[in-house]
Design a protein around this motif. Structure first.
Motif, mmCIF file in Angstrom:
data_model
loop_
_atom_site.group_PDB
_atom_site.id
_atom_site.type_symbol
_atom_site.label_atom_id
_atom_site.label_comp_id
_atom_site.label_asym_id
_atom_site.label_seq_id
_atom_site.Cartn_x
_atom_site.Cartn_y
_atom_site.Cartn_z
ATOM 1 N N LEU A 159 55.465 30.424 21.101
ATOM 2 C CA LEU A 159 54.966 29.092 20.745
ATOM 3 C C LEU A 159 53.856 29.247 19.717
ATOM 4 O O LEU A 159 52.842 29.912 19.961
ATOM 5 C CB LEU A 159 54.440 28.362 21.978
ATOM 6 N N LEU A 160 54.059 28.638 18.544
ATOM 7 C CA LEU A 160 53.107 28.685 17.448
ATOM 8 C C LEU A 160 52.758 27.255 17.048
ATOM 9 O O LEU A 160 53.564 26.344 17.242
ATOM 10 C CB LEU A 160 53.705 29.424 16.246
ATOM 11 N N PHE A 161 51.586 27.083 16.458
ATOM 12 C CA PHE A 161 51.185 25.751 16.029
ATOM 13 C C PHE A 161 50.795 25.749 14.561
ATOM 14 O O PHE A 161 49.971 26.560 14.124
ATOM 15 C CB PHE A 161 50.014 25.233 16.865
ATOM 16 N N ASP A 162 51.403 24.832 13.816
ATOM 17 C CA ASP A 162 50.920 24.488 12.490
ATOM 18 C C ASP A 162 49.792 23.493 12.728
ATOM 19 O O ASP A 162 50.021 22.307 12.926
ATOM 20 C CB ASP A 162 52.047 23.873 11.662
ATOM 21 N N ALA A 163 48.566 24.022 12.739
ATOM 22 C CA ALA A 163 47.385 23.211 13.030
ATOM 23 C C ALA A 163 46.697 22.763 11.751
ATOM 24 O O ALA A 163 45.479 22.554 11.729
ATOM 25 C CB ALA A 163 46.415 24.007 13.904
ATOM 26 N N ALA A 164 47.485 22.593 10.682
ATOM 27 C CA ALA A 164 46.914 22.247 9.372
ATOM 28 C C ALA A 164 45.958 21.068 9.455
ATOM 29 O O ALA A 164 44.913 21.051 8.803
ATOM 30 C CB ALA A 164 48.039 21.947 8.381
ATOM 31 N N HIS A 165 46.303 20.078 10.277
ATOM 32 C CA HIS A 165 45.507 18.847 10.365
ATOM 33 C C HIS A 165 44.415 18.919 11.431
ATOM 34 O O HIS A 165 43.625 17.982 11.556
ATOM 35 C CB HIS A 165 46.407 17.665 10.730
ATOM 36 N N GLY A 166 44.374 19.998 12.213
ATOM 37 C CA GLY A 166 43.711 19.916 13.499
ATOM 38 C C GLY A 166 42.326 20.489 13.642
ATOM 39 O O GLY A 166 41.809 20.546 14.771
ATOM 40 N N PHE A 167 41.672 20.925 12.555
ATOM 41 C CA PHE A 167 40.357 21.537 12.744
ATOM 42 C C PHE A 167 39.370 20.502 13.291
ATOM 43 O O PHE A 167 39.139 19.458 12.695
ATOM 44 C CB PHE A 167 39.818 22.112 11.429
#
Length: 388
Positions: A159-167
């Motif tokens: 399980l990986l997350f594209d946290a581009a928006h999430g900081f």
């Protein structure tokens, strides 16, 4: 007062941009930049190490690896993990999520998104037949991490997350986005809540993965020019890292300001028929990288018609994400089953101006413009549709 699309005076004299990047304004910053230039070490050196350390402390994670951008971080992450099979990606996401998968030569499996949360719907993830899930914290709102973890475990996948928006966002358990899954990848581009101009961060609790990522971001060169994997030039510059380190102490205040502006938007628009807002999971905190509104039938105009009206008011908007990945030309060869949630989101979502530097009075004027458009909806619809 009539809407501008019907001949009224626009809400703004000058165009109101969708975002304005938040940057530190320390008096000593030019001197610190000058010191970096004087040192002759202008990429992947002491400032990058310092930035990795302070962001790891802020996020409460063991390892942060700074990279040139989020897309490169995603590409290198998949390469270092040696993912060998299909990767599940929500179709309702930015282009980079799917591109990182295909750049690694891996098949994409499109998942649907929940229209209420705009994040990946765990129920749409297949029972098996994939090697990884790459989920996105859409607009900065955390995914349903527990359900996705169960799906990944059932399939024997990572399980990986594209946290581009999430900081700056938090999961319902209070932990920071960046602390879940095997790894999460942030973007630090100018549209993000924390920006270094361009840049990205990979967070992981896996020490060996972090070590591999540091090698991979330097062409796969461990230091002796005998490359051990097919890496890239994914290094962050020293000046970018310096900007990030200088910005981080101010970031909590910037995030609080974004939340105040979103609350102002919601309070003003909550009574407008047909408009609804992204649901944030109970106990979670969104970074509000974007403030996005769903335009339903009761509003009286389509999302695109509302965008046209706001353009006449000199208010910038964006249709994130239309078209979704599964309808983009480059993904035409990827099979996609019914994705009703994705289609609804792509048809109805409109992103309104939001940035730390946005004045509360400007939010009020945007809301007033939207309210006036709704009140004149019948006349506007007749005018716009007559010209089609």
């Amino acid at each position: 007062m009539r809407p501008a699309v019907l001949g009224g005076t626009p809400a703004f004299d000058e165009p109101l941009p969708l975002i304005r990047p938040a940057l530190p304004d320390d008096a000593d910053l030019p001197a610190r930049i000058g010191a970096v230039l004087d040192s002759g070490m202008i990429t992947n050196a002491v400032e990058v190490r310092r930035f990795e350390q302070v962001t790891a402390e802020y996020l409460g994670v063991p390892n942060v690896v700074a990279v040139s951008n989020c897309t490169t971080g995603l590409m290198l992450l998949l390469r270092c993990l040696d993912v060998g099979g299909p990767v599940v990606v929500p179709s309702f996401t930015f282009i980079a999520s799917g591109h990182a998968v295909r750049w690694n030569g891996l098949p994409v499996v499109f998942a649907d998104s929940d229209p209420r949360t705009a994040t990946i719907d765990p129920a749409s993830v297949p029972d098996g037949g994939f090697s990884a899930i790459l989920a996105t914290h859409t607009y900065g709102s955390p995914c349903a991490v527990d359900e996705l973890s169960a799906r990944a475990e059932q399939a024997g996948a990572v399980l990986l997350f594209d946290a581009a928006h999430g900081f700056g966002a938090r999961y319902p358990d209070g932990s920071m986005v960046g602390s879940k899954g095997l790894a999460e990848v942030f973007s630090l581009s100018p549209t993000k809540t924390l920006t270094t101009g361009e840049g990205g961060l990979v967070t992981t609790g896996d020490d060996e993965l972090a070590r591999q990522l540091r090698v991979a971001r330097d062409y796969g060169n461990p230091g002796n020019y005998d490359s051990v994997l097919l890496g890239l030039n994914g290094r962050m510059t020293e000046i970018a890292a310096l900007l990030g380190t200088a910005a981080l102490p101010r970031f909590p205040g910037w995030l609080e300001q974004r939340h105040h502006l979103v609350e102002r938007y919601v309070k003003s628009l909550a009574g407008v028929p047909g408009l609804s807002f992204q649901e944030i999971p109970a106990g979670a905190v969104s970074s509000y990288k974007d403030f996005t509104v769903r335009v339903g039938a009761d509003f009286g105009l389509t999302r695109d018609e509302l965008a046209d009206c706001l353009r006449a008011e000199r208010i910038s908007t964006r249709a994130y994400f239309d078209p979704p990945l599964h309808r983009q030309t480059v993904y035409a060869d990827v099979p996609a089953g019914p994705l009703p949630g994705t289609e609804e989101l792509a048809r109805t979502m409109i992103t309104l101006p939001l940035s730390t530097r946005l004045a509360a009075a400007a939010v009020d004027r945007v809301c007033d413009a939207i309210t006036r458009v709704h009140e004149h909806g019948t006349e506007i619809a007749q005018t716009l549709r007559r010209t089609e």
